[in-house]
Enzyme design. Sequence first.
Site, PDB file in Angstrom:
ATOM      1  N   PHE A 140     -45.096 -17.773-107.008  1.00  0.00           N
ATOM      2  CA  PHE A 140     -43.795 -17.112-107.021  1.00  0.00           C
ATOM      3  C   PHE A 140     -43.598 -16.202-105.811  1.00  0.00           C
ATOM      4  O   PHE A 140     -42.825 -16.502-104.884  1.00  0.00           O
ATOM      5  CB  PHE A 140     -43.659 -16.356-108.345  1.00  0.00           C
ATOM      6  CG  PHE A 140     -42.519 -15.386-108.449  1.00  0.00           C
ATOM      7  CD1 PHE A 140     -41.334 -15.585-107.776  1.00  0.00           C
ATOM      8  CD2 PHE A 140     -42.634 -14.265-109.268  1.00  0.00           C
ATOM      9  CE1 PHE A 140     -40.272 -14.691-107.889  1.00  0.00           C
ATOM     10  CE2 PHE A 140     -41.597 -13.363-109.397  1.00  0.00           C
ATOM     11  CZ  PHE A 140     -40.416 -13.569-108.698  1.00  0.00           C
ATOM     12  N   LYS A 151     -45.365 -26.480-108.511  1.00  0.00           N
ATOM     13  CA  LYS A 151     -45.304 -25.531-107.407  1.00  0.00           C
ATOM     14  C   LYS A 151     -44.801 -26.177-106.119  1.00  0.00           C
ATOM     15  O   LYS A 151     -44.388 -25.488-105.195  1.00  0.00           O
ATOM     16  CB  LYS A 151     -46.690 -24.937-107.142  1.00  0.00           C
ATOM     17  CG  LYS A 151     -47.193 -23.962-108.184  1.00  0.00           C
ATOM     18  CD  LYS A 151     -48.528 -23.407-107.741  1.00  0.00           C
ATOM     19  CE  LYS A 151     -49.078 -22.378-108.730  1.00  0.00           C
ATOM     20  NZ  LYS A 151     -50.372 -21.826-108.275  1.00  0.00           N
ATOM     21  N   SER A 173     -51.263  -4.542-109.813  1.00  0.00           N
ATOM     22  CA  SER A 173     -50.284  -4.760-110.880  1.00  0.00           C
ATOM     23  C   SER A 173     -50.036  -3.488-111.658  1.00  0.00           C
ATOM     24  O   SER A 173     -50.945  -2.657-111.845  1.00  0.00           O
ATOM     25  CB  SER A 173     -50.797  -5.846-111.833  1.00  0.00           C
ATOM     26  OG  SER A 173     -49.955  -5.959-112.963  1.00  0.00           O
ATOM     27  N   TYR A 207     -56.318  -9.330-117.758  1.00  0.00           N
ATOM     28  CA  TYR A 207     -55.676  -9.408-116.441  1.00  0.00           C
ATOM     29  C   TYR A 207     -55.571  -8.015-115.826  1.00  0.00           C
ATOM     30  O   TYR A 207     -55.968  -7.788-114.679  1.00  0.00           O
ATOM     31  CB  TYR A 207     -54.291 -10.044-116.561  1.00  0.00           C
ATOM     32  CG  TYR A 207     -53.415  -9.831-115.352  1.00  0.00           C
ATOM     33  CD1 TYR A 207     -53.672 -10.488-114.161  1.00  0.00           C
ATOM     34  CD2 TYR A 207     -52.325  -8.951-115.405  1.00  0.00           C
ATOM     35  CE1 TYR A 207     -52.870 -10.284-113.040  1.00  0.00           C
ATOM     36  CE2 TYR A 207     -51.522  -8.743-114.300  1.00  0.00           C
ATOM     37  CZ  TYR A 207     -51.800  -9.415-113.124  1.00  0.00           C
ATOM     38  OH  TYR A 207     -51.001  -9.205-112.021  1.00  0.00           O
ATOM     39  N   LYS A 248     -43.549 -20.921-113.657  1.00  0.00           N
ATOM     40  CA  LYS A 248     -44.453 -19.997-114.327  1.00  0.00           C
ATOM     41  C   LYS A 248     -44.482 -20.102-115.852  1.00  0.00           C
ATOM     42  O   LYS A 248     -45.303 -19.456-116.498  1.00  0.00           O
ATOM     43  CB  LYS A 248     -44.125 -18.552-113.918  1.00  0.00           C
ATOM     44  CG  LYS A 248     -44.500 -18.238-112.482  1.00  0.00           C
ATOM     45  CD  LYS A 248     -44.102 -16.834-112.069  1.00  0.00           C
ATOM     46  CE  LYS A 248     -44.852 -15.753-112.819  1.00  0.00           C
ATOM     47  NZ  LYS A 248     -46.283 -15.713-112.476  1.00  0.00           N
ATOM     48  N   ARG A 302     -37.691  -7.642-131.084  1.00  0.00           N
ATOM     49  CA  ARG A 302     -37.357  -6.485-131.901  1.00  0.00           C
ATOM     50  C   ARG A 302     -38.344  -5.365-131.599  1.00  0.00           C
ATOM     51  O   ARG A 302     -39.501  -5.600-131.275  1.00  0.00           O
ATOM     52  CB  ARG A 302     -37.429  -6.883-133.377  1.00  0.00           C
ATOM     53  CG  ARG A 302     -37.074  -5.788-134.362  1.00  0.00           C
ATOM     54  CD  ARG A 302     -37.062  -6.318-135.787  1.00  0.00           C
ATOM     55  NE  ARG A 302     -35.907  -7.216-135.998  1.00  0.00           N
ATOM     56  CZ  ARG A 302     -36.006  -8.512-136.246  1.00  0.00           C
ATOM     57  NH1 ARG A 302     -37.194  -9.100-136.315  1.00  0.00           N
ATOM     58  NH2 ARG A 302     -34.921  -9.241-136.415  1.00  0.00           N
TER      59      ARG A 302
END
Length: 326
Positions: free
Chosen positions: A15, A43, A119, A146, A183, A207
């Site tokens: 991306f 990709k 990140s 991650y 993705k 929710r």
Amino acid sequence: MQANDTILITGAAGFIGSYLVGYLNHAGYDNLILADDFSVEKKAPNLAGKRYLEKVHRDDLFAWLQANPGRVQYVFHLGARTDTTEMDYEVHRRLNLEYSQKLWAVCAANAIPLVYASSAATYGAGEHGYKDDHDVIYKLQPLNPYGVSKNEFDKWALQQPQQPPFWAGLKFFNVFGPNEYHKGRMASVIFHAYNTIQSTGKVKLFRSHHPAYKDGEQIRDFIYVQDVVQICVWLMQHRPANGLYNTGTGKARTFNDLVKAIFDTLQLPANIEYIDTPIDIRDKYQYFTEADMTKLRAAGYYAPFHTLEQGVREYVTTYLTTGRYL
């Protein structure tokens, strides 16, 4: 960074990586070495029509670097396993931590500036805030493997006596925009919401399971991918102090705001249905993220960011409705 310099981009078929390739092409940079696994056919359109010197499989990159000493002048390391639902830490350790350590060593040994992707997942539930001060990094408790892998590399980088001549780790917040089409579940809410509106006329949002937040009022720092790559390139060109930098807008917005911006762009009335957050991510769900952008602004980055409405409008009208890539 000059137009004739050779630039290595990892994750180049993904991306943000492929958007960076297109962005650099538009700015006159064609001497690009692209590293990725290139095995996912979805990709392939991300690199269609783009100009570069060579593609190198990620597993062959270090052999290639050894065989081509002095060829690369800059490295943008955007390659990673980014699936936050992948619970096997060994996958993240190998692809996110150890791979990044090896690339850092190459950059340090050969005096190559390095900008890499960290990140906002490193901030966990936000109990220590969202400020990119280095003394906070060691206190963070990411909510998934991650995020752990990204934080482990950030901590490791800060401790290294041998460093690249310039390095910056960018804590990406909620990035959206073109070239994310492959993705799947990990694509942005905007991508999924647009497609759902096209097929059903409505959007489903999670929710709230937190008493402090109403349904759809969960808050994120959404940042358009163009702003992200502009920060990447600016840092490489201006090289302020080495370290970690938040990469968000500094202005969090709700998921309701986001979805309404899509409906408004499509000139449709908002139609939102709220569903339970999946059990597998419910106890690790972030209800609020907002980047503290003080450090980057103090470093001299003054460019304005797209507002949520501006980014959504461009993404929807220029890319999603046409199927275009950058």
